[in-house]
Motif scaffolding. Structure first.
Motif, mmCIF file in Angstrom:
data_model
loop_
_atom_site.group_PDB
_atom_site.id
_atom_site.type_symbol
_atom_site.label_atom_id
_atom_site.label_comp_id
_atom_site.label_asym_id
_atom_site.label_seq_id
_atom_site.Cartn_x
_atom_site.Cartn_y
_atom_site.Cartn_z
ATOM 1 N N GLU A 1 50.705 -22.047 52.001
ATOM 2 C CA GLU A 1 49.992 -20.910 51.925
ATOM 3 C C GLU A 1 50.607 -19.824 51.291
ATOM 4 O OE1 GLU A 1 47.768 -19.558 55.212
ATOM 5 O OE2 GLU A 1 47.682 -21.516 56.228
ATOM 6 N N LYS A 2 51.943 -19.689 51.169
ATOM 7 C CA LYS A 2 52.426 -18.538 50.521
ATOM 8 C C LYS A 2 52.479 -18.856 48.974
ATOM 9 C CE LYS A 2 56.559 -15.720 49.874
ATOM 10 N NZ LYS A 2 57.915 -15.224 50.397
ATOM 11 N N GLU A 3 52.552 -19.970 48.525
ATOM 12 C CA GLU A 3 52.434 -20.596 47.361
ATOM 13 C C GLU A 3 51.056 -20.077 46.794
ATOM 14 O OE1 GLU A 3 53.879 -24.505 47.113
ATOM 15 O OE2 GLU A 3 56.071 -23.708 46.890
ATOM 16 N N GLU A 4 49.886 -20.214 47.651
ATOM 17 C CA GLU A 4 48.535 -20.430 47.346
ATOM 18 C C GLU A 4 48.394 -18.946 46.939
ATOM 19 O OE1 GLU A 4 44.609 -22.221 49.183
ATOM 20 O OE2 GLU A 4 45.697 -20.878 50.305
ATOM 21 N N VAL A 5 48.812 -18.004 47.802
ATOM 22 C CA VAL A 5 48.495 -16.520 47.674
ATOM 23 C C VAL A 5 49.468 -16.029 46.535
ATOM 24 C CG1 VAL A 5 49.008 -14.168 48.574
ATOM 25 C CG2 VAL A 5 48.246 -16.118 50.054
ATOM 26 N N LEU A 6 50.529 -16.751 46.355
ATOM 27 C CA LEU A 6 51.098 -16.227 44.893
ATOM 28 C C LEU A 6 50.556 -16.552 43.551
ATOM 29 C CD1 LEU A 6 53.233 -15.199 47.003
ATOM 30 C CD2 LEU A 6 55.097 -16.209 45.656
ATOM 31 N N ARG A 7 50.100 -17.857 43.635
ATOM 32 C CA ARG A 7 49.079 -18.458 42.568
ATOM 33 C C ARG A 7 48.090 -17.706 42.158
ATOM 34 N NH1 ARG A 7 50.259 -23.644 44.702
ATOM 35 N NH2 ARG A 7 48.119 -23.616 45.646
ATOM 36 N N PHE A 8 47.354 -17.103 43.379
ATOM 37 C CA PHE A 8 46.098 -16.392 43.103
ATOM 38 C C PHE A 8 46.398 -14.934 42.371
ATOM 39 C CE2 PHE A 8 43.331 -13.139 44.493
ATOM 40 C CZ PHE A 8 41.986 -13.714 43.958
ATOM 41 N N LEU A 9 47.571 -14.616 43.097
ATOM 42 C CA LEU A 9 47.773 -13.211 42.385
ATOM 43 C C LEU A 9 48.247 -13.203 41.070
ATOM 44 C CD1 LEU A 9 49.578 -11.577 45.715
ATOM 45 C CD2 LEU A 9 47.468 -10.736 44.666
ATOM 46 N N ASP A 10 49.212 -14.214 40.726
ATOM 47 C CA ASP A 10 49.611 -14.505 39.356
ATOM 48 C C ASP A 10 48.494 -14.532 38.548
ATOM 49 O OD1 ASP A 10 51.901 -14.873 37.569
ATOM 50 O OD2 ASP A 10 50.870 -16.825 37.225
ATOM 51 N N GLY A 11 47.389 -15.070 38.930
ATOM 52 C CA GLY A 11 46.086 -15.466 38.073
ATOM 53 C C GLY A 11 45.442 -13.966 37.791
ATOM 54 N N GLN A 12 45.575 -13.198 38.516
ATOM 55 C CA GLN A 12 45.024 -11.821 38.520
ATOM 56 C C GLN A 12 45.988 -10.753 37.794
ATOM 57 O OE1 GLN A 12 41.870 -11.987 39.252
ATOM 58 N NE2 GLN A 12 42.405 -13.952 40.133
ATOM 59 N N GLY A 13 47.191 -11.251 37.661
ATOM 60 C CA GLY A 13 48.265 -10.393 36.652
ATOM 61 C C GLY A 13 48.915 -9.284 37.810
ATOM 62 N N ILE A 14 48.867 -9.793 38.951
ATOM 63 C CA ILE A 14 49.567 -8.959 40.012
ATOM 64 C C ILE A 14 50.586 -9.883 40.841
ATOM 65 C CG2 ILE A 14 48.930 -8.006 42.281
ATOM 66 C CD1 ILE A 14 46.201 -7.168 41.429
ATOM 67 N N GLY A 15 51.618 -8.977 41.160
ATOM 68 C CA GLY A 15 52.758 -9.473 41.773
ATOM 69 C C GLY A 15 52.617 -9.343 43.163
ATOM 70 N N PHE A 16 53.608 -10.104 43.975
ATOM 71 C CA PHE A 16 53.620 -10.087 45.225
ATOM 72 C C PHE A 16 55.078 -9.328 45.930
ATOM 73 C CE2 PHE A 16 54.847 -11.989 49.670
ATOM 74 C CZ PHE A 16 53.473 -11.477 50.184
ATOM 75 N N GLU A 17 54.595 -8.620 46.896
ATOM 76 C CA GLU A 17 55.988 -7.859 47.239
ATOM 77 C C GLU A 17 56.389 -8.641 48.724
ATOM 78 O OE1 GLU A 17 55.332 -3.872 46.968
ATOM 79 O OE2 GLU A 17 55.775 -3.952 44.860
ATOM 80 N N GLU A 18 57.738 -9.048 48.907
ATOM 81 C CA GLU A 18 58.254 -9.820 49.922
ATOM 82 C C GLU A 18 58.075 -8.857 51.299
ATOM 83 O OE1 GLU A 18 58.710 -12.829 50.084
ATOM 84 O OE2 GLU A 18 58.602 -13.285 48.137
ATOM 85 N N ASP A 19 58.071 -7.678 51.394
ATOM 86 C CA ASP A 19 58.173 -6.838 52.477
ATOM 87 C C ASP A 19 56.925 -6.607 53.267
ATOM 88 O OD1 ASP A 19 56.605 -5.203 50.922
ATOM 89 O OD2 ASP A 19 57.814 -3.463 51.120
ATOM 90 N N VAL A 20 55.773 -7.350 52.667
ATOM 91 C CA VAL A 20 54.389 -7.554 53.477
ATOM 92 C C VAL A 20 54.548 -7.878 54.906
ATOM 93 C CG1 VAL A 20 53.189 -7.463 51.173
ATOM 94 C CG2 VAL A 20 53.618 -9.639 52.534
#
Length: 345
Positions: free
Chosen positions: A15-34
């Motif tokens: 699930e985490k990889e799915e969210v990270l792939r989606f954000l990467d496709g939008q040019g946005i990073g993910f932050e681990e503190d969420v």
């Protein structure tokens, strides 16, 4: 179209990889503190996501093909509801300035923006103005009004030295305690230690920084373009907010800071301070750090000594008020947390 909202189980690798792939496709990073992440799906496809860390909404994105379908409203509405259920009602968004209209239409209000780099909004129309009014009630007239911004995790003799010097050299001194929730010593404890450790200095007011003294620990960078310096942008945002609004509310014309021999991030922040504050008529006074046993006193050194149970050495670098607290039941509980955090790393 039928869209489904659900919580993303970020402890699950898939699930985490799915969210990270989606954000990467939008040019946005993910932050681990969420602390919470939701996804919006069309069938089995993720078309939007958003996350929450305490009272900050972040990592929000909608697929390009679906941006005109009101999905941003659903994501933000979902996050607001989740935040309220967690007891967080005063919410903030850091985003690109190009998103200002989008978020103001969702009930957020602009606090400050920096060109095309960052925009800060809150969901209260009078939150910041009320904070400034409250500060105004603490204003003291004088020719030389100074300020210091401290984290004090915890309060040391080094902090006390800086405050003493600024108090002697000015008519009044305003000390702001950073209010982020990621320090090992809680915000209320840090504030109390500063108040208790300076109560004998007649011309000092200690303030809660709340959400308007922006900490590097809580500043998000997920929306920044590649190559943009998060430390620099955080520093500019925090210092412009301070110089343009907080300092005038109290008549502040000086800001004191200790030299930074160890931390490159803090050192860079101090350099940015020297560039920005003089343009607002605020003098920056950088003071040599107080030393003990040949080393500059720092809160990080205090925490290292706590981990080693070296309270004899602690006594030499913290005020008596801090030392008494460290020996108290509450202080011992925090010490246990500090040791536990070390074992996890």
């Amino acid at each position: 179209m039928n869209y489904k909202e659900r919580r993303a189980l970020m402890h699950m690798k898939s699930e985490k990889e799915e969210v990270l792939r989606f954000l990467d496709g939008q040019g946005i990073g993910f932050e681990e503190d969420v602390e919470y992440t939701m996804v919006l799906e069309e069938g089995e496809k993720v078309v939007g996501t958003g996350s929450l860390n305490r009272n900050v909404l972040k990592c929000i994105a909608v697929d390009g093909e679906h941006r005109s379908m009101g999905l941003m409203n659903r994501i933000v509405g979902h996050l607001i509801q989740e935040a309220y259920q967690r007891g967080e009602t005063h919410l903030f968004v850091y985003t690109k300035p190009s998103n200002e209209v989008l978020f103001t239409q969702l009930g957020f209000h602009k606090i400050i923006s920096l060109h095309d780099e960052v925009l800060l909004l809150e969901n209260s129309g009078d939150g910041f103005s009320d904070y400034l009014k409250a500060l105004g009630g603490c204003k003291v007239e004088g020719e030389r009004i100074a300020s210091i911004v401290v984290n004090c995790n915890p309060f040391t003799k080094g902090h006390r030295h800086l405050i003493e010097k600024a108090a002697v050299e000015n008519d009044w001194l305003h000390v702001f305690v950073v209010w982020e929730g990621k320090s090992l010593f809680p915000s209320d404890v840090r504030h109390a230690l500063v108040e208790e450790g300076t109560k004998d200095i007649r011309n000092v007011t200690v303030h809660r920084g709340k959400d308007y003294i922006i900490s590097a620990a809580t500043f998000p960078s997920y929306f920044l373009k590649e190559g943009q310096d998060a430390v620099e942008i955080h520093g500019k945002l925090d210092l412009c907010l301070f110089a343009a609004f907080i300092a005038p509310a109290l008549g502040i014309t000086r800001r004191y800071v200790g030299e930074e021999p160890y931390c490159p991030v803090t050192k860079k922040y101090n350099e940015i301070m020297k560039e920005i504050l003089p343009a607002y008529g605020i003098e920056v006074c950088e003071i040599p750090r107080l030393s003990a046993d040949g080393d500059a006193i720092s809160a990080s050194k205090v925490r290292r000594l706590i981990r080693r149970d070296d309270y004899m050495s602690l006594w030499r670098i913290v005020p008596e008020t801090t030392y008494r607290f460290l020996l108290s039941e509450e202080g011992r509980k925090i010490a246990a947390t500090i040791k536990e955090s070390q074992s996890r790393h």
